[in-house]
Design an enzyme around this catalytic site. Structure first.
Site, PDB file in Angstrom:
ATOM      1  N   VAL A  85       0.853  -1.186   0.000  1.00  0.00           N
ATOM      2  CA  VAL A  85       0.000   0.000   0.000  1.00  0.00           C
ATOM      3  C   VAL A  85       0.887   1.234   0.000  1.00  0.00           C
ATOM      4  O   VAL A  85       1.768   1.380   0.848  1.00  0.00           O
ATOM      5  CB  VAL A  85      -0.936   0.004   1.221  1.00  0.00           C
ATOM      6  N   GLU A 176      11.338 -12.610  26.472  1.00  0.00           N
ATOM      7  CA  GLU A 176      11.182 -13.950  25.909  1.00  0.00           C
ATOM      8  C   GLU A 176      12.388 -14.367  25.078  1.00  0.00           C
ATOM      9  O   GLU A 176      12.862 -15.509  25.188  1.00  0.00           O
ATOM     10  CB  GLU A 176       9.889 -14.006  25.094  1.00  0.00           C
TER      11      GLU A 176
END
Length: 459
Positions: A85, A176
């Site tokens: 886009v 994490e």
């Protein structure tokens, strides 16, 4: 015009992005009297919360991605176009893309977020990030390439820089991946690199704030810090990386950490689309919307998920950039679009906080639920696994992820230590330069539009 989309007497809803929000919205409009068109640069839905496991070799890349066309097979009102886009033209109700212009009756921006480097060019040029599957695969290749280089060098300082890994950002992603790298250092790397003294490998987690997992409860923050300490991760709080060059991550003008592996997980911006009026875009590139996700100053353009800046009395800085928010936005907007088609007034969005969680390593996770419910450890780890497994798209992906996790748990191994495509920093610079040039071109085209047309577009 319209890239060969079929002509329909039904209103056309164009959705930009097939992340959590865009995917959920398109599914929720399955039976609505509209034509649904999804535009995305990738032909797959990417499960971003597990990207760090691809980067550390715990999961295959295709186990966290699922083809868009396969997801919507059988949905009669659905159409997909693979495209970048470039900008939106509100005055003409048109979306300008790399494959042609697409007319819309309703436009929904579900573009998600991009990495925020806070204007630090040296970090943007040289650091690694984890926002896409290509990013994760590049990071995996880059880390293992540096271990191979560490075997070849006779310079102790160079070897230390090749072994050191600095993760910047103490949010869920930073925590994490730091925990996963620490697990690799303990269980995996000694088997692959017995010639290296991996006791010298240092993993740094650098956070500018006073605690890890800033949005979570103090109990979760304290537990996460304790888990990091137990894993041997060197946590630096109230510390900012100011620049990164020549294998040195500077946290002051003269003090630095020697490393060839800097992973940037410190912040995100909304992935705005050029063409919207400047007053609708906030400082962090999120798009200001009202209580039913309508973009400020527009009548038929909506934004959902990370890119939408929806404020409430409890959250004056906007709702958190989390998958549950995007999914709730999507469900609510789907209902509101159908209300609007029936000429009924849309309803305001009410956020249902379902809690948050973060995994640190095997048997170590923290979970916060509403009403101040907090738990951690093995039960938190099982909860994290279950929620993420159920959220994965596609039965095959659920099975593959479960098998991979079970293998890693019982063998203390990660089998996907592959350098499939050698990676260099020049690759990321070229890719970022291309994207920057495309964005600047699109913005320049909009700025070159006659002021009268721009003014109309902003209404």
């Amino acid at each position: 015009m319209d890239t060969n989309l079929p002509v329909s007497d039904k209103p056309r809803v164009v959705i930009v992005g097939c992340g959590f929000g865009g995917l959920r919205l398109a599914q929720a409009l399955r039976k609505a009297p509209v034509q649904v068109v999804v535009v995305d640069r990738n032909n797959y839905h990417n499960f971003q919360p597990l990207l760090y496991q691809v980067a550390t070799g715990a999961l295959e890349a295709d186990s966290i991605a699922y083809p868009i066309r396969k997801i919507f097979a059988g949905q009669q009102n659905f159409f997909y176009r693979m495209a970048d886009v470039q900008r939106v033209d509100p005055a003409a109700n048109t979306l300008i893309t790399s494959v042609g212009d697409i007319r819309y009756d309703y436009l929904v921006l579900a573009t998600g977020s991009l990495t925020n480097f806070f204007g630090m060019e040296s970090i943007e040029r040289n650091a690694m990030q984890i926002k896409s599957i290509p990013n994760a695969l590049n990071l995996r290749s880059f880390i293992f390439q540096n271990f191979e280089k560490a075997l070849l060098t006779s310079d102790p300082a160079e070897r230390q820089a090749l072994l050191n890994i600095v993760v910047v950002g103490g949010g869920p992603t930073g925590v994490e991946i730091s925990g996963s790298l620490a697990e690799m250092r303990k269980h995996v790397l000694p088997k692959d690199y017995p010639e290296l003294d991996l006791r010298r490998m240092q993993i740094f987690l650098v956070e500018a704030g006073p605690a890890l997992l800033g949005p979570m409860s103090p109990a979760s923050q304290a537990d996460a810090k304790r888990y990091m300490d137990e894993l041997g991760v060197l946590v630096h709080l109230n510390t900012s990386i100011k620049r990164y060059e020549d294998g040195k991550a500077y946290y002051s003008d003269t003090e630095f950490i020697p490393t060839e592996n800097l992973v940037w997980a410190a912040g995100v911006n909304g992935a705005e689309v050029p063409g919207l009026p400047a007053e609708a875009v906030t400082r962090n590139k999120r798009i200001t919307v009202n209580g039913w996700n309508l973009v400020q100053g527009q009548h038929n353009i909506f934004a959902i998920g990370d890119v939408a800046n929806m404020t409430t009395a409890d959250m004056p800085k906007g709702l958190p950039m989390l998958a549950p928010v995007a999914q709730q936005h999507a469900d609510h907007l789907a209902a509101n679009l159908q209300r609007m088609l029936r000429l009924e007034k849309p309803l305001d969005f009410v956020y249902n906080n379902k809690g948050s969680m973060a995994i640190v390593s095997r048997n170590k996770a923290v979970v916060d639920l509403p009403r101040d419910i907090h738990f951690r450890g093995f039960f938190g780890w099982l909860t994290w696994l279950f929620v993420h497994l159920m959220t994965l798209v596609g039965f095959r992906n659920k099975v593959v992820a479960l098998v991979d996790w079970a293998f890693s748990y019982f063998s203390s191994d990660q089998a996907l230590r592959l350098i499939i495509r050698p990676f260099s920093r020049k690759d990321v610079r070229d890719d970022q330069g291309k994207k920057t040039a495309e964005h600047r071109t699109a913005t320049a085209e909009y700025n070159a539009t006659p002021p009268a047309i721009q003014e109309t577009a902003g209404r």
